[in-house]
Design a protein around this motif. Structure first.
Motif, PDB file in Angstrom:
ATOM      1  N   LEU A   1      45.404  37.740  38.272  1.00 42.33           N
ATOM      2  CA  LEU A   1      46.433  38.503  38.970  1.00 42.33           C
ATOM      3  C   LEU A   1      46.292  39.994  38.652  1.00 42.33           C
ATOM      4  N   GLY A   2      46.072  40.317  37.401  1.00 38.45           N
ATOM      5  CA  GLY A   2      45.879  41.709  36.998  1.00 38.45           C
ATOM      6  C   GLY A   2      44.653  42.332  37.644  1.00 38.45           C
ATOM      7  N   LEU A   3      43.588  41.562  37.777  1.00 39.17           N
ATOM      8  CA  LEU A   3      42.376  42.073  38.425  1.00 39.17           C
ATOM      9  C   LEU A   3      42.666  42.462  39.871  1.00 39.17           C
ATOM     10  N   VAL A   4      43.369  41.573  40.568  1.00 38.01           N
ATOM     11  CA  VAL A   4      43.676  41.804  41.984  1.00 38.01           C
ATOM     12  C   VAL A   4      44.590  43.019  42.144  1.00 38.01           C
ATOM     13  N   VAL A   5      45.634  43.099  41.341  1.00 39.42           N
ATOM     14  CA  VAL A   5      46.563  44.224  41.450  1.00 39.42           C
ATOM     15  C   VAL A   5      45.856  45.535  41.112  1.00 39.42           C
ATOM     16  N   ASN A   6      45.050  45.539  40.061  1.00 37.87           N
ATOM     17  CA  ASN A   6      44.284  46.747  39.727  1.00 37.87           C
ATOM     18  C   ASN A   6      43.341  47.133  40.857  1.00 37.87           C
TER      19      ASN A   6
ATOM     20  N   ALA B   1      37.218  49.237  39.577  1.00 36.38           N
ATOM     21  CA  ALA B   1      38.504  49.160  40.280  1.00 36.38           C
ATOM     22  C   ALA B   1      39.387  48.065  39.692  1.00 36.38           C
ATOM     23  N   CYS B   2      38.790  46.965  39.302  1.00 39.93           N
ATOM     24  CA  CYS B   2      39.535  45.824  38.752  1.00 39.93           C
ATOM     25  C   CYS B   2      39.806  45.964  37.254  1.00 39.93           C
ATOM     26  N   VAL B   3      39.191  46.945  36.627  1.00 42.25           N
ATOM     27  CA  VAL B   3      39.230  47.110  35.167  1.00 42.25           C
ATOM     28  C   VAL B   3      38.618  45.859  34.518  1.00 42.25           C
ATOM     29  N   TRP B   4      37.460  45.475  35.025  1.00 45.13           N
ATOM     30  CA  TRP B   4      36.724  44.297  34.585  1.00 45.13           C
ATOM     31  C   TRP B   4      35.614  44.732  33.650  1.00 45.13           C
ATOM     32  N   LYS B   5      35.570  44.150  32.466  1.00 48.42           N
ATOM     33  CA  LYS B   5      34.563  44.538  31.472  1.00 48.42           C
ATOM     34  C   LYS B   5      33.355  43.613  31.460  1.00 48.42           C
ATOM     35  N   GLY B   6      33.445  42.515  32.192  1.00 47.07           N
ATOM     36  CA  GLY B   6      32.336  41.557  32.211  1.00 47.07           C
ATOM     37  C   GLY B   6      31.272  41.947  33.231  1.00 47.07           C
ATOM     38  N   ASP B   7      30.400  41.001  33.516  1.00 47.71           N
ATOM     39  CA  ASP B   7      29.334  41.189  34.498  1.00 47.71           C
ATOM     40  C   ASP B   7      29.971  41.429  35.871  1.00 47.71           C
ATOM     41  N   PRO B   8      29.642  42.536  36.533  1.00 44.28           N
ATOM     42  CA  PRO B   8      30.305  42.851  37.796  1.00 44.28           C
ATOM     43  C   PRO B   8      29.890  41.961  38.973  1.00 44.28           C
ATOM     44  N   GLU B   9      28.716  41.370  38.913  1.00 42.02           N
ATOM     45  CA  GLU B   9      28.255  40.572  40.047  1.00 42.02           C
ATOM     46  C   GLU B   9      29.092  39.312  40.280  1.00 42.02           C
ATOM     47  N   PRO B  10      29.360  38.496  39.245  1.00 35.93           N
ATOM     48  CA  PRO B  10      30.215  37.326  39.492  1.00 35.93           C
ATOM     49  C   PRO B  10      31.623  37.712  39.960  1.00 35.93           C
TER      50      PRO B  10
ATOM     51  N   THR C   1      32.486  40.405  41.821  1.00 35.94           N
ATOM     52  CA  THR C   1      32.401  40.788  43.229  1.00 35.94           C
ATOM     53  C   THR C   1      32.217  39.556  44.110  1.00 35.94           C
ATOM     54  N   ASN C   2      31.327  38.663  43.697  1.00 36.94           N
ATOM     55  CA  ASN C   2      31.114  37.436  44.479  1.00 36.94           C
ATOM     56  C   ASN C   2      32.383  36.603  44.546  1.00 36.94           C
ATOM     57  N   ALA C   3      33.112  36.525  43.439  1.00 35.59           N
ATOM     58  CA  ALA C   3      34.347  35.734  43.416  1.00 35.59           C
ATOM     59  C   ALA C   3      35.411  36.368  44.312  1.00 35.59           C
ATOM     60  N   LEU C   4      35.521  37.690  44.302  1.00 36.29           N
ATOM     61  CA  LEU C   4      36.485  38.358  45.173  1.00 36.29           C
ATOM     62  C   LEU C   4      36.170  38.106  46.646  1.00 36.29           C
TER      63      LEU C   4
END
Length: 146
Positions: free
Chosen positions: A30-35, A59-68, A70-73
């Motif tokens: 939920l935090g990822l989506v709102v961010n 944009a999501c404030v995601w610290k992990g691998d960005p590819e999974p 983006t694919n998940a979004l």
């Protein structure tokens, strides 16, 4: 600046699916989506974005691998892939949500600018009236009409 988050988002199927795909808690999803949406409002007001996985992760404030992420979004329906050749992306239903917000911000900005202009014109009118009154008063004193 603020924006509206629908109460139904907390338990929305897309948020739950995002949490499952990324193997994270639902609250984190939920935090990822709102961010993501907050960043989009400030940076992608038109709702279109390039296939830049690092920028999406930022944009999501995601610290992990960005590819999974983006694919998940994309897989969960938060981002629409418009063209496989160019990897053009658009935030899903942007015109119904973020686009309305951007239009409201623009209307508010225009309304505030019009109000400032009207206030400026009123101040000029008041100065002119005061000047005319002073001249009339001076004329009356000079003619000893008072």
């Amino acid at each position: 600046m603020w924006t509206r988050v629908d109460v139904g988002l907390r338990d929305h199927r897309k948020v739950r699916r995002l949490a499952r795909e990324l193997k994270i808690e639902q609250a984190h999803a939920l935090g990822l989506v709102v961010n993501f949406w907050l960043f989009a409002l400030n940076n992608w007001g038109h709702g279109f974005l390039d296939y830049d996985i690092d920028e999406i992760a930022h944009a999501c404030v995601w610290k992990g691998d960005p590819e999974p992420l983006t694919n998940a979004l994309i897989d969960c329906g938060f981002i629409d892939l418009l063209d496989n050749k160019t990897n053009a992306l658009r935030i899903h239903d942007w015109d119904n949500y973020g686009g309305k917000y951007i239009k409201q911000v623009e209307r508010n900005r225009d309304r505030a600018a019009a109000w400032r202009e009207e206030k400026k014109e009123r101040a000029e009118d008041a100065k002119q009236i005061a000047k005319n009154l002073d001249m009339n008063f001076t004329d009356l004193v000079e003619k000893k009409s008072l």
